[in-house]
Design a protein around this motif. Structure first.
Motif, PDB file in Angstrom:
ATOM      1  N   GLU A  97      65.546   1.145  24.075  1.00  0.00           N
ATOM      2  CA  GLU A  97      65.837   2.156  23.062  1.00  0.00           C
ATOM      3  C   GLU A  97      67.299   2.608  23.087  1.00  0.00           C
ATOM      4  O   GLU A  97      67.767   3.272  22.155  1.00  0.00           O
ATOM      5  CB  GLU A  97      64.915   3.370  23.240  1.00  0.00           C
ATOM      6  CG  GLU A  97      65.150   4.206  24.483  1.00  0.00           C
ATOM      7  CD  GLU A  97      64.420   3.706  25.720  1.00  0.00           C
ATOM      8  OE1 GLU A  97      64.251   4.497  26.668  1.00  0.00           O
ATOM      9  OE2 GLU A  97      64.003   2.519  25.728  1.00  0.00           O
ATOM     10  N   HIS A  98      68.021   2.235  24.135  1.00  0.00           N
ATOM     11  CA  HIS A  98      69.437   2.610  24.254  1.00  0.00           C
ATOM     12  C   HIS A  98      70.373   1.412  24.081  1.00  0.00           C
ATOM     13  O   HIS A  98      71.572   1.528  24.325  1.00  0.00           O
ATOM     14  CB  HIS A  98      69.700   3.250  25.625  1.00  0.00           C
ATOM     15  CG  HIS A  98      68.905   4.488  25.868  1.00  0.00           C
ATOM     16  ND1 HIS A  98      69.207   5.703  25.298  1.00  0.00           N
ATOM     17  CD2 HIS A  98      67.792   4.705  26.628  1.00  0.00           C
ATOM     18  CE1 HIS A  98      68.334   6.611  25.684  1.00  0.00           C
ATOM     19  NE2 HIS A  98      67.463   6.031  26.499  1.00  0.00           N
ATOM     20  N   GLY A 107      61.030   5.362  30.215  1.00  0.00           N
ATOM     21  CA  GLY A 107      60.772   4.046  29.642  1.00  0.00           C
ATOM     22  C   GLY A 107      60.175   3.052  30.609  1.00  0.00           C
ATOM     23  O   GLY A 107      59.698   1.985  30.200  1.00  0.00           O
ATOM     24  N   MET A 129      63.013   6.334  16.105  1.00  0.00           N
ATOM     25  CA  MET A 129      63.454   5.692  17.344  1.00  0.00           C
ATOM     26  C   MET A 129      62.771   4.352  17.550  1.00  0.00           C
ATOM     27  O   MET A 129      63.385   3.415  18.081  1.00  0.00           O
ATOM     28  CB  MET A 129      63.188   6.619  18.532  1.00  0.00           C
ATOM     29  CG  MET A 129      64.126   7.811  18.608  1.00  0.00           C
ATOM     30  SD  MET A 129      63.709   8.953  19.954  1.00  0.00           S
ATOM     31  CE  MET A 129      63.800   7.887  21.386  1.00  0.00           C
ATOM     32  N   ARG A 130      61.518   4.239  17.148  1.00  0.00           N
ATOM     33  CA  ARG A 130      60.823   2.956  17.290  1.00  0.00           C
ATOM     34  C   ARG A 130      61.458   1.878  16.421  1.00  0.00           C
ATOM     35  O   ARG A 130      61.420   0.696  16.751  1.00  0.00           O
ATOM     36  CB  ARG A 130      59.339   3.123  16.947  1.00  0.00           C
ATOM     37  CG  ARG A 130      58.551   3.942  17.959  1.00  0.00           C
ATOM     38  CD  ARG A 130      57.062   3.860  17.719  1.00  0.00           C
ATOM     39  NE  ARG A 130      56.318   4.630  18.696  1.00  0.00           N
ATOM     40  CZ  ARG A 130      55.791   5.827  18.476  1.00  0.00           C
ATOM     41  NH1 ARG A 130      55.942   6.404  17.271  1.00  0.00           N
ATOM     42  NH2 ARG A 130      55.132   6.463  19.411  1.00  0.00           N
ATOM     43  N   GLY A 155      65.933   2.783  17.702  1.00  0.00           N
ATOM     44  CA  GLY A 155      66.358   3.298  18.992  1.00  0.00           C
ATOM     45  C   GLY A 155      66.970   4.684  18.894  1.00  0.00           C
ATOM     46  O   GLY A 155      66.942   5.330  17.841  1.00  0.00           O
TER      47      GLY A 155
END
Length: 247
Positions: free
Chosen positions: A81-82, A122, A195-196, A199
Motif C-alpha cells: 500500500e506504500h 500489513g 486505498m485498495r 494505496g
C-alpha cells in the motif's frame, strides 16, 4: 551470579550476542521483532515499524523470565500500500508467509517457544497464515501486535500522532519535526476503498494518515509502556487465538 568467580554475569537478552554453546543447555524462548521498510511521511525514518517492534521486544524480554531472548529484527514485510513512495521495499504477503514459516521451522529446532512481535499492520495476514501452519505442525509459535490500550484513533493510522510520539521517545534525533505535516484525518474505514485501488498515495500525497504535529516524547513513552505491558501480559498468559495471535 557466577559462583566460580563470585561476580555478576550479565543476563543475555539479545540472541545475536549469545553463543550456540550457551543455548544448548536450557532451550530458550524467542521474541522476534517483525517490522517493515516503508515510507512514513516526510518526517519519520523508513524503518519506523521495525524500530518500534524491536523496542517493544527488548523491553518485554527484560521483564519476562530469564530464558527469553530477543532475535535480530525482520525488517521487511507486506507494504504494498506504500509502494508509490520512494524507499518502500515490500516482499508481499506470500513471500512473508513463506519466510515466517521457514523461520519458525528452523528456530523451533532449538527454541522452546517463539513469538513474532509485529510492528506493521500489513503483516497480519502473513502472520496468521504462517503461525496457523506452524502450530498445526506441532510447533509452539504465536504472534503479538505492538498495540497500546485502546489502540490508535481511527484518524491516526499511519505516521501520525502515535508513531511519531513513540519515535520522539526512542529515536528523537531521527524525527524531522521541521518537515512534519498533517495528513488525511478521515477515519480509516472511509479511506480503505480508495486505498485498495491506489494505496496510501491515493488518499494522502504526503503519506501520512493522521496528525504528527501533536506528538510528544512524553506521550511516546506512555504509549510504548502500554505496548510493552500488553506484550508481556499476552506472552505470560499464552493463549493463542485461532489466528495464532496471543490474546
Amino acid at each position: 551470579m557466577n559462583s566460580s568467580y563470585h561476580r555478576r554475569v550479565p543476563v543475555r537478552v539479545e540472541l545475536g550476542n549469545a553463543t550456540s554453546t550457551e543455548l544448548s543447555t536450557v532451550p530458550p524462548s524467542l521474541l522476534v521483532p517483525l517490522g517493515s521498510t516503508e515510507q512514513h511521511g516526510p518526517h519519520l525514518p523508513l524503518d519506523t515499524d521495525t524500530r518500534i517492534a524491536a523496542a517493544v521486544a527488548r523491553r518485554a524480554g527484560v521483564r519476562l523470565a530469564h530464558d527469553w531472548l530477543v532475535a535480530p529484527a525482520i525488517a521487511y514485510g507486506a507494504s504494498g500500500e506504500h509502494q508509490e513512495f520512494a524507499g518502500t521495499i515490500s516482499i508481499g504477503t506470500e513471500a512473508l508467509t513463506l519466510l515466517l514459516v521457514e523461520y519458525g521451522r528452523s528456530a523451533a529446532c532449538w527454541a522452546a517457544r517463539l513469538v513474532f512481535v509485529n510492528g506493521h499492520g500489513g503483516n497480519a495476514e502473513a502472520l496468521s497464515r504462517a503461525v496457523r501452519r506452524l502450530r498445526a505442525e506441532g510447533r509452539d509459535v504465536a504472534w503479538c501486535p505492538c498495540a497500546a490500550v485502546g489502540g490508535s484513533k481511527p484518524a491516526d493510522a499511519h505516521a501520525g500522532h502515535t508513531e511519531t510520539s513513540v519515535l520522539l521517545h526512542i529515536s528523537p534525533n531521527d524525527v524531522l519535526t521541521d518537515r512534519w505535516l498533517a495528513g488525511n484525518g478521515a477515519p480509516l474505514s472511509e479511506l480503505l476503498p480508495s486505498m485498495r485501488r491506489g494505496g496510501v498515495a491515493a488518499v494522502s500525497p504526503v503519506g501520512v494518515l493522521g496528525d504528527p504535529t501533536t506528538a510528544t516524547a512524553v506521550e511516546g513513552e506512555r504509549i510504548l509502556d502500554q505496548m510493552v505491558d500488553g506484550c508481556v501480559t499476552r506472552v505470560a498468559r499464552w493463549a493463542p487465538g485461532p489466528d495464532g495471535m496471543l490474546t
